[in-house]
Design an enzyme around this catalytic site. Structure first.
Site, PDB file in Angstrom:
ATOM      1  N   LYS A 206       0.840  -1.195   0.000  1.00 46.81           N
ATOM      2  CA  LYS A 206       0.000   0.000   0.000  1.00 46.81           C
ATOM      3  C   LYS A 206       0.882   1.255   0.000  1.00 46.81           C
ATOM      4  CE  LYS A 206      -3.577   2.036   2.955  1.00 46.81           C
ATOM      5  NZ  LYS A 206      -4.517   1.744   4.039  1.00 46.81           N
ATOM      6  N   GLU A 353      -4.939  -7.171  15.150  1.00 48.81           N
ATOM      7  CA  GLU A 353      -4.450  -5.838  14.795  1.00 48.81           C
ATOM      8  C   GLU A 353      -5.591  -4.826  14.883  1.00 48.81           C
ATOM      9  OE1 GLU A 353      -0.793  -4.815  12.003  1.00 48.81           O
ATOM     10  OE2 GLU A 353      -2.596  -5.080  10.828  1.00 48.81           O
TER      11      GLU A 353
END
Ligand code: G6Q
Length: 539
Positions: A206, A353
């Protein structure tokens, strides 16, 4: 908003917990012969049986009140409307837009993002078809036979999990590999038997700044150019998936061969974006789109179904019940399908996460437990390993059992044996075996306590028909939204991940200390200093 533990619905659950915490599943099933049917919901072809949980109808009612009091409904709407609910990064959270049909409109900062999603999907499809049918040639004119995805975390765990899950649908005359670790062993082993002339690398990042991915990508480029001996070869053997065009260009990849996604897609929510390019090449664009349709069907179910029939809501609330009232610390994900070998690892990141947070959305330290530890491996292997602890250990471990009525590899009698174990385990965990039953088997007295199974170990059963791309999409979206439900109740931001930053910063500080020619002046603690010195001596 009233702090979580001071809310009426929370207090009601605390009182209720005190009343029912010792009730045994044996009793609950004996009291209601229809419990197995009544505590099950079927939606989108997924049969969700939550009857083997330590809950009563009252528990579910109180948990649903908790969801209402947390404003879950309006929070869902905020996500789907593209509001910037990831407040610490000031971003919308729109993985649901990645699977929205063409005619849907979802706005971010006044722009409908759905056409952009479909433009990238179309570009991916064309590229995937060209690679699959041999039109896309390597630098020396050979067709591509090997695809290596280089990425880490959200740019690796999704593609590799889904590739393994859907391997049955994959192009079997091609090789697919996934490199993530900065340990050179990963890329070395992934490339050692491949021919660079026939290999395509997909650099998935990303940010396009991640140390592991960029280091692996450079090593891959060197490996490729060592044989192909021409910098122009990079254009034919490397493509990128990223949000960062300038870094992609700097690496030497033609931005025409870059597949885009956007900052409103979190890494761990991204494998149905261009991050899934390797998967699309493996299973073909049509299967990929079927998978997206599965995701979308679950999105719509989550957005519109009443909470008492809403799979992600129920799954999330039951998780809260164990996490926050019974004090369970972990959740085991136990898929009875060999293709789902990487599912737990994937869900580990998705859940841990997202909800591994200790401050709430207002920045206050929470006074309740948040995200659980997620773990597990496919059955039946675990039964011969760690299930002992689930059955007879001292810890409460709620489990999700995931199975399919049909197998993709019908080799009798395998599937019946697999599923017999699947059903037997949830039965054994719930009902156990009493000391009297053990004695009645003629077991000697001294062994009776050892061979007694207390039972009352809670499980969810998630039963689907068949592992198809569509079913996988539904299953993953189910867990994505389950995480959302829990994050909403805990009033935390499930969409940032500041916790991974500190280690990265410190590693960057240590790299030059390991590589310096002259003995560097170390300013760490006495443990870290000594370890670095020892490494330098022995490296
Ligand atoms: C996921 C996390 C993290 C991320 C990796 C890779 O939600 O943000 O796992 O996906 O750190 O990041 P890049 O894709 O930017 O290389």
């Amino acid at each position: 908003m009233t702090p979580l533990r001071q809310r009426a619905s929370w207090k009601a659950l605390e009182d209720h917990y005190a009343k029912i915490k010792n009730i045994h599943l044996r009793q609950l099933f004996a009291e209601n012969p229809k419990r197995g049917q009544e505590m099950a919901v079927e939606a989108l072809g997924i049969y969700f049986d939550y009857s083997k949980n330590r809950v009563t109808a009252e528990t579910i009612k109180l948990l649903l009140n908790l969801a209402e009091e947390a404003d879950l409904r309006s929070r869902i709407d905020s996500m789907f409307k593209g509001e910037k609910i990831n407040i610490t990064e000031n971003r919308a959270v729109l993985h649901v837009a990645l699977r929205a049909p063409k005619d849907q409109q979802i706005f971010v900062d006044g722009e409908n993002v759905v056409p952009k999603v479909h433009a990238v999907l179309d570009k991916m499809s064309q590229f995937a078809d060209r690679v699959r049918n041999g039109d896309w040639k390597g630098h020396t004119g050979k067709r591509i036979r090997n695809v290596v995805n280089i990425g880490i975390g959200g740019s690796d765990l999704g593609p590799v999990m889904a590739y393994e899950a859907l391997r049955h649908y994959s192009k079997r005359d091609m090789v697919f590999r996934f490199v993530s670790n900065i340990d050179g062993t990963d890329i070395a082993e992934a490339t050692r038997d491949l021919d660079p002339e026939e290999t395509l690398f997909i650099v998935s990042s990303k940010t396009f700044t991640t140390l592991e991915t960029l280091t692996n990508a450079r090593t891959a480029r060197d490996w490729c150019l060592k044989k192909l001996k021409d910098d122009n070869a990079v254009a034919k053997h490397f493509v990128a998936v990223s949000t960062n065009a300038s870094e992609v260009a700097k690496f030497g990849i033609d931005t025409a061969n870059m597949f885009e996604f956007w900052d409103w897609v979190g890494g761990r929510y991204s494998y149905d974006s261009a991050i899934g390019l390797s998967l699309m090449i493996a299973i073909g664009p049509e299967h990929f789109r079927e998978m997206l349709a599965g995701f979308h069907a679950m999105d719509e179910h989550f957005r519109t179904a009443p909470f008492d029939k809403n799979l992600p809501v129920l799954l999330g609330l039951i998780g809260i019940w164990y996490n926050n009232f019974f004090g369970a610390e972990t959740v085991a994900i136990l898929p009875y399908d060999h293709y789902l070998g990487r599912l737990s690892a994937y869900l580990q990141q998705l859940d841990m996460e997202s909800n591994g947070k200790h401050v709430d959305l207002d920045g206050n330290v929470v006074d309740y437990q948040t995200g659980p530890i997620v773990w597990g491996t496919p059955g039946t292997n675990g039964q011969h390993a760690y299930y002992q602890l689930i059955h007879q250990g001292t810890k409460l471990i709620p489990c999700d059992f995931i199975g399919f009525c049909q197998t993709l590899n019908p080799i009798p009698p395998h599937h019946d044996l697999l599923m017999a174990n699947f059903f037997a385990q949830t039965e054994a965990l719930a009902f156990g075996k009493t000391a009297d039953e053990v004695r009645a088997d003629g077991v000697p007295d001294f062994q009776v306590p050892h061979r007694t199974f207390e039972g009352n170990h809670p499980t969810n059963t998630i039963l689907l028909d068949r592992l198809t791309p569509e079913a996988l999409g539904k299953l993953i979206a189910l867990y994505e939204h389950k995480v959302f439900v829990q994050g909403t109740i805990w009033h935390i931001n499930s969409f940032d991940q500041w916790g991974v930053e500190l280690g990265k910063v410190l590693a960057n500080r240590i790299i030059p200390e390991l590589q310096a020619k002259d003995e560097p002046k170390l300013n760490h603690d006495s443990s870290t200093n000594t370890l670095i010195q020892r490494y330098r001596k022995l490296r």
